[in-house]
Design an enzyme around this catalytic site. Sequence first.
Site, PDB file in Angstrom:
ATOM      1  N   CYS A 112       0.805  -1.307   0.034  1.00  0.00           N
ATOM      2  CA  CYS A 112      -0.151  -0.057  -0.082  1.00  0.00           C
ATOM      3  C   CYS A 112       0.688   1.278  -0.337  1.00  0.00           C
ATOM      4  CB  CYS A 112      -0.687   0.038   1.063  1.00  0.00           C
ATOM      5  SG  CYS A 112      -2.160  -1.315   1.209  1.00  0.00           S
ATOM      6  N   HIS A 253      -3.379   7.407   1.721  1.00  0.00           N
ATOM      7  CA  HIS A 253      -3.668   6.362   1.220  1.00  0.00           C
ATOM      8  C   HIS A 253      -5.058   5.688   1.793  1.00  0.00           C
ATOM      9  CE1 HIS A 253      -3.969   1.794   0.882  1.00  0.00           C
ATOM     10  NE2 HIS A 253      -3.841   1.696   1.891  1.00  0.00           N
ATOM     11  N   ASN A 283     -10.197   0.120  -0.792  1.00  0.00           N
ATOM     12  CA  ASN A 283      -8.809   0.138  -0.517  1.00  0.00           C
ATOM     13  C   ASN A 283      -8.170  -0.505  -1.938  1.00  0.00           C
ATOM     14  OD1 ASN A 283      -5.989  -0.425  -0.012  1.00  0.00           O
ATOM     15  ND2 ASN A 283      -6.568  -0.810   2.144  1.00  0.00           N
TER      16      ASN A 283
HETATM   17  O1  UT7 Z   1      -4.202  -1.017   4.221  1.00  0.00           O
HETATM   18  C1  UT7 Z   1      -4.848  -1.468   5.363  1.00  0.00           C
HETATM   19  C2  UT7 Z   1      -5.841  -2.173   5.355  1.00  0.00           C
HETATM   20  N1  UT7 Z   1      -6.484  -2.613   6.426  1.00  0.00           N
HETATM   21  C3  UT7 Z   1      -7.183  -1.960   7.282  1.00  0.00           C
HETATM   22  O2  UT7 Z   1      -7.729  -0.883   7.146  1.00  0.00           O
HETATM   23  C4  UT7 Z   1      -7.776  -2.698   8.585  1.00  0.00           C
HETATM   24  C5  UT7 Z   1      -7.638  -1.862   9.689  1.00  0.00           C
HETATM   25  N2  UT7 Z   1      -8.339  -2.270  10.872  1.00  0.00           N
HETATM   26  C6  UT7 Z   1      -9.871  -1.960  11.063  1.00  0.00           C
HETATM   27  O3  UT7 Z   1     -10.303  -1.090  10.430  1.00  0.00           O
HETATM   28  C7  UT7 Z   1     -10.454  -2.284  12.341  1.00  0.00           C
HETATM   29  O4  UT7 Z   1      -9.585  -2.770  13.353  1.00  0.00           O
HETATM   30  C8  UT7 Z   1     -11.276  -3.430  12.048  1.00  0.00           C
HETATM   31  C9  UT7 Z   1     -12.419  -2.835  11.169  1.00  0.00           C
HETATM   32  C10 UT7 Z   1     -10.822  -4.435  11.357  1.00  0.00           C
HETATM   33  C11 UT7 Z   1     -12.189  -3.825  13.517  1.00  0.00           C
HETATM   34  O5  UT7 Z   1     -12.559  -2.931  14.064  1.00  0.00           O
HETATM   35  P1  UT7 Z   1     -12.867  -2.642  15.590  1.00  0.00           P
HETATM   36  O6  UT7 Z   1     -13.514  -1.511  15.954  1.00  0.00           O
HETATM   37  O7  UT7 Z   1     -11.264  -3.215  16.161  1.00  0.00           O
HETATM   38  O8  UT7 Z   1     -13.559  -3.979  16.217  1.00  0.00           O
HETATM   39  P2  UT7 Z   1     -15.227  -4.323  16.120  1.00  0.00           P
HETATM   40  O9  UT7 Z   1     -15.357  -5.076  17.365  1.00  0.00           O
HETATM   41  O10 UT7 Z   1     -15.903  -3.180  15.617  1.00  0.00           O
HETATM   42  O11 UT7 Z   1     -15.102  -5.450  14.735  1.00  0.00           O
HETATM   43  C12 UT7 Z   1     -14.404  -6.713  14.948  1.00  0.00           C
HETATM   44  C13 UT7 Z   1     -15.571  -7.651  14.579  1.00  0.00           C
HETATM   45  C14 UT7 Z   1     -14.938  -8.948  14.696  1.00  0.00           C
HETATM   46  O12 UT7 Z   1     -15.824 -10.024  15.167  1.00  0.00           O
HETATM   47  P3  UT7 Z   1     -15.794 -10.607  16.676  1.00  0.00           P
HETATM   48  O13 UT7 Z   1     -14.652 -11.354  16.591  1.00  0.00           O
HETATM   49  O14 UT7 Z   1     -15.541  -9.547  17.477  1.00  0.00           O
HETATM   50  O15 UT7 Z   1     -16.907 -11.492  16.800  1.00  0.00           O
HETATM   51  C15 UT7 Z   1     -14.779  -9.296  13.308  1.00  0.00           C
HETATM   52  O16 UT7 Z   1     -14.942 -10.550  12.736  1.00  0.00           O
HETATM   53  O17 UT7 Z   1     -16.203  -7.244  13.376  1.00  0.00           O
HETATM   54  C16 UT7 Z   1     -16.259  -8.718  12.700  1.00  0.00           C
HETATM   55  N3  UT7 Z   1     -15.987  -8.302  11.203  1.00  0.00           N
HETATM   56  C17 UT7 Z   1     -17.087  -8.052  10.348  1.00  0.00           C
HETATM   57  N4  UT7 Z   1     -18.743  -7.760  10.514  1.00  0.00           N
HETATM   58  C18 UT7 Z   1     -19.131  -7.748   9.830  1.00  0.00           C
HETATM   59  C19 UT7 Z   1     -14.761  -8.060  10.354  1.00  0.00           C
HETATM   60  N5  UT7 Z   1     -15.291  -7.935   9.172  1.00  0.00           N
HETATM   61  C20 UT7 Z   1     -16.609  -7.889   9.033  1.00  0.00           C
HETATM   62  C21 UT7 Z   1     -17.505  -7.616   8.240  1.00  0.00           C
HETATM   63  N6  UT7 Z   1     -18.771  -7.472   8.452  1.00  0.00           N
HETATM   64  N7  UT7 Z   1     -17.114  -7.301   6.886  1.00  0.00           N
END
Ligand code: UT7
Length: 335
Positions: A112, A253, A283
């Site tokens: 990236c 980015h 992205n």
């Molecule tokens: O170039 C870099 C690219 N990478 C990124 O941009 C990722 C960077 N990270 C993030 O944006 C955040 O850390 C996340 C979006 C991955 C997580 O956000 P968070 O606020 O730390 O946590 P959260 O509790 O809101 O979401 C996590 C949960 C997980 O479920 P469990 O384990 O808590 O049951 C994931 O499995 O969200 C789940 N999850 C989804 N749920 C619905 C992950 N992807 C999805 C999805 N739809 N597409």
Amino acid sequence: MNQRAAVVQGVGGAVPARHVANAELAARLDTSDEWIRGRLGIGARHVAADVSTVDLATEAGGRALEMAGFGALDTVVLATSTPDRLCPASAPEVAARLGHAGIAAFDVNAVCAGFVHALATGNALIRGHMADRVLVIGADVFTTLVDPADRLTASIFGDGGGALVLRAGSPDEPGALRAFDLGSDGTQVGTVEVPGGGARDRLGLPVANRRPYLVMDGPAVFQRAVREMTGSSRRVLARAGWDPAAVDRFTPHQANIRIIRGVAEQLGIPAARVVTNIEHVGNTVAASIPLALADAHDAGRLQAGQRVLVTSIGAGLAWGSAVFTWPALDGKARL
Ligand code: UT7
């Protein structure tokens, strides 16, 4: 003092035709439009079906060259982590397709952060008198590395290409590249990686798993992304002698909208100065920054003389930032 500078002379962008809205992902994965928009700021992305990195790079590069009005070119630098073939690099084929077989052409891989590394390479070639005209492209079909069953990475990534044309000029011209900051932290190689399919795997050495798909520690990426993009931005601004308040257009980015807002907030850059297109393209990895610049140019959001800050981070970990002014450009960057 080196009075020669690399100056932006054209911008171009390209995306595959296939458009995948969140609803299409929600129909096959346990996710929703609301979650993807709320957490990532993405509404849709373009996914390559019958086009590759070389196709997207050629289209974006060709549009940038057309805008620049160049007949001659010295070098093509292509940032990609999804070359058409494992070997060779994709840049020579792009150069040939653009009618420039014979010139220097090579790939740069910083995922990236690849585009900023490629831009720094083009800048160095021009300032070092090794080239007068350089086409710098970022292009990826990163959805080919996404596990179709992984709702997180399937939601984040899209495919595309973007390009800037550089020519030799002087530092006081609009479009002159002014300063760079590049860095990496290989101790965090496992934070975002495709463990299978590489040389370690082929040699039978231990790998985290043998599947050729991206694995990512989302929360770790989030924290490092905000920290490193903010720090790198501060360093590059200091090198240019600019205060964050002097930045007219911040084009980070397009990782995800919460990361973008977090960095802008820490730098004290108002939301109205932040350039984003993530809602429509997701992205797009190495294409992300030049594609955002292409879309901002087409939308009339970039004007000659405006001060631009770009910053990026990705797998590696690797990060990079640059500052420049925007040139006077005519014509459309995208179809
Ligand atoms: O170039 C870099 C690219 N990478 C990124 O941009 C990722 C960077 N990270 C993030 O944006 C955040 O850390 C996340 C979006 C991955 C997580 O956000 P968070 O606020 O730390 O946590 P959260 O509790 O809101 O979401 C996590 C949960 C997980 O479920 P469990 O384990 O808590 O049951 C994931 O499995 O969200 C789940 N999850 C989804 N749920 C619905 C992950 N992807 C999805 C999805 N739809 N597409």
